[in-house]
Design a protein around this motif. Structure first.
Motif, PDB file in Angstrom:
ATOM      1  N   UNK A 148       6.771  50.524 -45.473  1.00 38.64           N
ATOM      2  CA  UNK A 148       5.494  49.710 -45.657  1.00 38.64           C
ATOM      3  C   UNK A 148       5.961  48.070 -45.402  1.00 38.64           C
ATOM      4  N   UNK A 149       5.095  47.462 -44.931  1.00 34.09           N
ATOM      5  CA  UNK A 149       4.989  45.947 -44.874  1.00 34.09           C
ATOM      6  C   UNK A 149       5.958  45.793 -43.766  1.00 34.09           C
ATOM      7  N   UNK A 150       6.017  46.366 -42.920  1.00 38.66           N
ATOM      8  CA  UNK A 150       7.090  46.414 -41.685  1.00 38.66           C
ATOM      9  C   UNK A 150       7.299  44.855 -41.039  1.00 38.66           C
ATOM     10  N   UNK A 151       5.917  44.447 -40.795  1.00 40.48           N
ATOM     11  CA  UNK A 151       5.964  43.113 -40.200  1.00 40.48           C
ATOM     12  C   UNK A 151       6.878  42.009 -40.791  1.00 40.48           C
ATOM     13  N   UNK A 152       6.933  42.085 -42.106  1.00 39.70           N
ATOM     14  CA  UNK A 152       7.815  41.079 -42.713  1.00 39.70           C
ATOM     15  C   UNK A 152       9.395  41.410 -42.921  1.00 39.70           C
ATOM     16  N   UNK A 153       9.702  42.385 -42.140  1.00 37.21           N
ATOM     17  CA  UNK A 153      11.199  43.055 -42.322  1.00 37.21           C
ATOM     18  C   UNK A 153      11.752  42.647 -41.003  1.00 37.21           C
ATOM     19  N   UNK A 154      11.060  42.179 -39.913  1.00 31.85           N
ATOM     20  CA  UNK A 154      11.781  41.751 -38.620  1.00 31.85           C
ATOM     21  C   UNK A 154      11.349  40.379 -38.263  1.00 31.85           C
ATOM     22  N   UNK A 155      12.226  39.709 -37.552  1.00 32.89           N
ATOM     23  CA  UNK A 155      12.141  38.588 -36.825  1.00 32.89           C
ATOM     24  C   UNK A 155      12.236  38.902 -35.406  1.00 32.89           C
TER      25      UNK A 155
END
Length: 184
Positions: A148-155
């Motif tokens: 969940x919240x995958x967008x915040x796990x990647x740059x």
């Protein structure tokens, strides 16, 4: 442990999807002894039994051969409308036919569901868990993977969340053991 070939099925067709990023992270973090490769779904036409000829359509045959050559399957899926995307369901239909000759039969597998929301694709994960026993696929029960919240796990394409990195390593180590235990 002898090296095991793992087919990775990514439910999202989008080139830049978070699900594809997670799949690439899992591939990179897999322990020695697993050889993972994404088997693309984008070229599979919609399954129609009327197209089941001898020989079958080339896209069906190529997909089934890739699955048959694998020692295990890693499903990486986003959640669409509380279920799996149509492309992934179609791939499961293609690989499960013709009846009695399913390419998926006896392949140990694991599921990783991905979502920008908090639930981490729970619905998609559990819909897959309902389908896979019918295909006689031993499905890894734990650890379960809901990202969940995958967008915040990647740059960009880089996994920057260290707790996710540690979990992915733990998950892949458990999957390697699961495949070793169940692969034929």
């Amino acid at each position: 442990m002898a090296s095991k070939k793992i087919a990775v099925l990514v439910g999202s067709l989008r080139k830049d999807s978070y699900t594809r990023r997670v799949a690439h992270s899992l591939i990179a973090l897999a322990p020695q002894g697993l050889e993972l490769a994404i088997v693309e779904l984008r070229d599979l036409p919609l399954y129609n039994e009327d197209d089941e000829t001898d020989p079958p359509p080339s896209a069906f045959a190529a997909f089934r051969d890739a699955i048959r050559q694998a020692d295990g399957i890693l499903f990486c899926t986003p959640e669409y409308n509380r279920s799996v995307p149509g492309a992934l369901k179609n791939a499961i239909d293609v690989g499960s036919r013709p009846y009695g000759k399913a390419a998926f039969a006896d392949k140990p597998c694991a599921i990783v569901s991905v979502s920008p929301g908090a639930l981490g694709g729970f619905g998609a994960n559990h819909h897959l868990r309902q389908m896979l026993p019918f295909l006689n696929m031993p499905t890894m029960p734990a650890p379960e993977a809901y990202v969940g919240g995958v967008a915040g796990k990647y740059e960009g394409d880089e996994l920057v969340d260290e707790s996710s990195r540690a979990f992915f390593q733990k998950f892949m180590a458990a999957f390697a053991a699961w495949v070793e235990q169940h692969a034929r």
